[in-house]
Motif scaffolding. Structure first.
Motif, PDB file in Angstrom:
ATOM      1  N   VAL A  78       0.834  -1.201   0.000  1.00 47.13           N
ATOM      2  CA  VAL A  78       0.000   0.000   0.000  1.00 47.13           C
ATOM      3  C   VAL A  78       0.871   1.253   0.000  1.00 47.13           C
ATOM      4  O   VAL A  78       0.597   2.226  -0.708  1.00 47.13           O
ATOM      5  CB  VAL A  78      -0.947   0.003   1.216  1.00 47.13           C
ATOM      6  N   GLN A  79       1.957   1.221   0.769  1.00 44.58           N
ATOM      7  CA  GLN A  79       2.852   2.366   0.843  1.00 44.58           C
ATOM      8  C   GLN A  79       3.493   2.655  -0.513  1.00 44.58           C
ATOM      9  O   GLN A  79       3.607   3.820  -0.924  1.00 44.58           O
ATOM     10  CB  GLN A  79       3.930   2.114   1.901  1.00 44.58           C
ATOM     11  N   LEU A  80       3.907   1.604  -1.220  1.00 47.28           N
ATOM     12  CA  LEU A  80       4.523   1.800  -2.533  1.00 47.28           C
ATOM     13  C   LEU A  80       3.518   2.361  -3.536  1.00 47.28           C
ATOM     14  O   LEU A  80       3.861   3.222  -4.366  1.00 47.28           O
ATOM     15  CB  LEU A  80       5.090   0.475  -3.043  1.00 47.28           C
ATOM     16  N   VAL A  81       2.278   1.903  -3.457  1.00 47.25           N
ATOM     17  CA  VAL A  81       1.229   2.433  -4.334  1.00 47.25           C
ATOM     18  C   VAL A  81       1.009   3.915  -4.040  1.00 47.25           C
ATOM     19  O   VAL A  81       0.871   4.737  -4.956  1.00 47.25           O
ATOM     20  CB  VAL A  81      -0.080   1.638  -4.155  1.00 47.25           C
ATOM     21  N   LEU A  82       0.991   4.267  -2.757  1.00 52.29           N
ATOM     22  CA  LEU A  82       0.812   5.663  -2.368  1.00 52.29           C
ATOM     23  C   LEU A  82       1.949   6.537  -2.893  1.00 52.29           C
ATOM     24  O   LEU A  82       1.716   7.656  -3.366  1.00 52.29           O
ATOM     25  CB  LEU A  82       0.727   5.775  -0.834  1.00 52.29           C
ATOM     26  N   VAL A  89       0.782  12.927  -8.745  1.00 47.41           N
ATOM     27  CA  VAL A  89       0.089  14.161  -8.374  1.00 47.41           C
ATOM     28  C   VAL A  89       1.057  15.343  -8.377  1.00 47.41           C
ATOM     29  O   VAL A  89       0.726  16.440  -8.849  1.00 47.41           O
ATOM     30  CB  VAL A  89      -0.569  14.012  -6.986  1.00 47.41           C
ATOM     31  N   ALA A  90       2.273  15.119  -7.847  1.00 46.06           N
ATOM     32  CA  ALA A  90       3.278  16.190  -7.819  1.00 46.06           C
ATOM     33  C   ALA A  90       3.649  16.627  -9.234  1.00 46.06           C
ATOM     34  O   ALA A  90       3.714  17.828  -9.519  1.00 46.06           O
ATOM     35  CB  ALA A  90       4.520  15.718  -7.064  1.00 46.06           C
ATOM     36  N   VAL A 133      -6.114  10.001   2.668  1.00 48.80           N
ATOM     37  CA  VAL A 133      -4.953   9.118   2.551  1.00 48.80           C
ATOM     38  C   VAL A 133      -4.125   9.160   3.831  1.00 48.80           C
ATOM     39  O   VAL A 133      -3.690   8.128   4.347  1.00 48.80           O
ATOM     40  CB  VAL A 133      -4.094   9.512   1.339  1.00 48.80           C
ATOM     41  N   VAL A 134      -3.898  10.367   4.354  1.00 49.45           N
ATOM     42  CA  VAL A 134      -3.112  10.502   5.582  1.00 49.45           C
ATOM     43  C   VAL A 134      -3.797   9.791   6.744  1.00 49.45           C
ATOM     44  O   VAL A 134      -3.155   9.044   7.498  1.00 49.45           O
ATOM     45  CB  VAL A 134      -2.897  11.988   5.930  1.00 49.45           C
ATOM     46  N   ILE A 202       6.838  15.728   0.939  1.00 48.18           N
ATOM     47  CA  ILE A 202       6.968  15.422   2.372  1.00 48.18           C
ATOM     48  C   ILE A 202       6.389  14.059   2.677  1.00 48.18           C
ATOM     49  O   ILE A 202       6.979  13.244   3.400  1.00 48.18           O
ATOM     50  CB  ILE A 202       6.268  16.512   3.219  1.00 48.18           C
ATOM     51  N   PHE A 203       5.202  13.812   2.110  1.00 49.03           N
ATOM     52  CA  PHE A 203       4.534  12.540   2.338  1.00 49.03           C
ATOM     53  C   PHE A 203       5.376  11.384   1.803  1.00 49.03           C
ATOM     54  O   PHE A 203       5.523  10.340   2.463  1.00 49.03           O
ATOM     55  CB  PHE A 203       3.164  12.556   1.657  1.00 49.03           C
ATOM     56  N   ILE A 204       5.949  11.548   0.604  1.00 46.57           N
ATOM     57  CA  ILE A 204       6.775  10.497   0.011  1.00 46.57           C
ATOM     58  C   ILE A 204       7.989  10.193   0.890  1.00 46.57           C
ATOM     59  O   ILE A 204       8.321   9.029   1.149  1.00 46.57           O
ATOM     60  CB  ILE A 204       7.230  10.901  -1.400  1.00 46.57           C
TER      61      ILE A 204
END
Length: 210
Positions: A78-82, A89-90, A133-134, A202-204
């Motif tokens: 899931v983390q890799l998909v995010l 998006v960026a 998502v967060v 930041i999220f990445i």
């Protein structure tokens, strides 16, 4: 809850969320309006994390969540998909930076009262895709650590604190803040793509940090 989750509170308010907080400081009754907004943010963050935790608990009964350190776990997938989605998006924000326009509802906040500010604070958190998502990420983390909603209090408090920064600056700096806030509002409105890209990065980084 893993303390590395706390910086995700920054991404909760990155984008139209912090722009809304700045705009509300420039209204006729900034203190009352901003306090109502913060109440909405707190309620929405608490409700969102509770829902995410409940959902992760239900899914955990069918699909093992695994450990954050386990690269083969469902959570890592899931983390890799995010990360991939956030990168897209960026890039989209950078490519469309000259044509991106702020949401029209932001302009209506100039005349907002406490009730509208409360509603805005609630909806802008609970239904903003990036915040969903967060909050799902926080829910997964809580489930992995077998923690309850009480463990998310630091994250909720950090989110509210960041949302309160424009009001705190207004109260602490007085006249200087009153003069600066309209200029900050205009800059944030016209450069919303910068905030969105920064939030994605930041999220990445937070997701990929071991």
């Amino acid at each position: 809850m893993d303390l590395r989750i706390l910086p995700l509170a920054v991404t909760m308010m990155a984008g139209p969320q912090i722009v809304a907080a700045v705009i509300l400081v420039t209204t006729a009754r900034p203190v009352r309006v901003c306090l109502a907004f913060l109440l909405g943010v707190a309620a929405a963050t608490t409700a969102g994390v509770a829902l995410a935790l409940g959902l992760c608990g239900l899914l955990g009964q069918a699909v093992p969540q695994g450990s954050p350190a386990d690269p083969g776990s469902a959570a890592s997938v899931v983390q890799l998909v995010l990360v991939g989605l956030l990168a897209l998006v960026a890039v989209k924000n950078v490519v469309r930076r000259r044509t991106v326009e702020p949401p029209k509802w932001l302009g209506s906040l100039m005349e907002a009262g406490p009730r509208k500010a409360l509603t805005t604070g609630f909806l802008i958190i609970l239904f903003m895709p990036s915040d969903i998502v967060v909050m799902l990420t926080v829910g997964v983390n809580l489930e992995q650590h077998e923690a309850g909603l009480a463990a998310a209090v630091p994250f909720i408090a950090a989110t509210v604190l960041i949302a309160a920064l424009p009001l705190l600056l207004y109260l602490l700096l007085g006249e200087r803040a009153r003069r600066a806030m309209p200029r900050l509002r205009e800059w944030l409105t016209t450069h919303s793509w910068v905030i969105n890209v920064a939030a994605c990065l930041i999220f990445i980084v937070l997701i990929l940090t071991p």
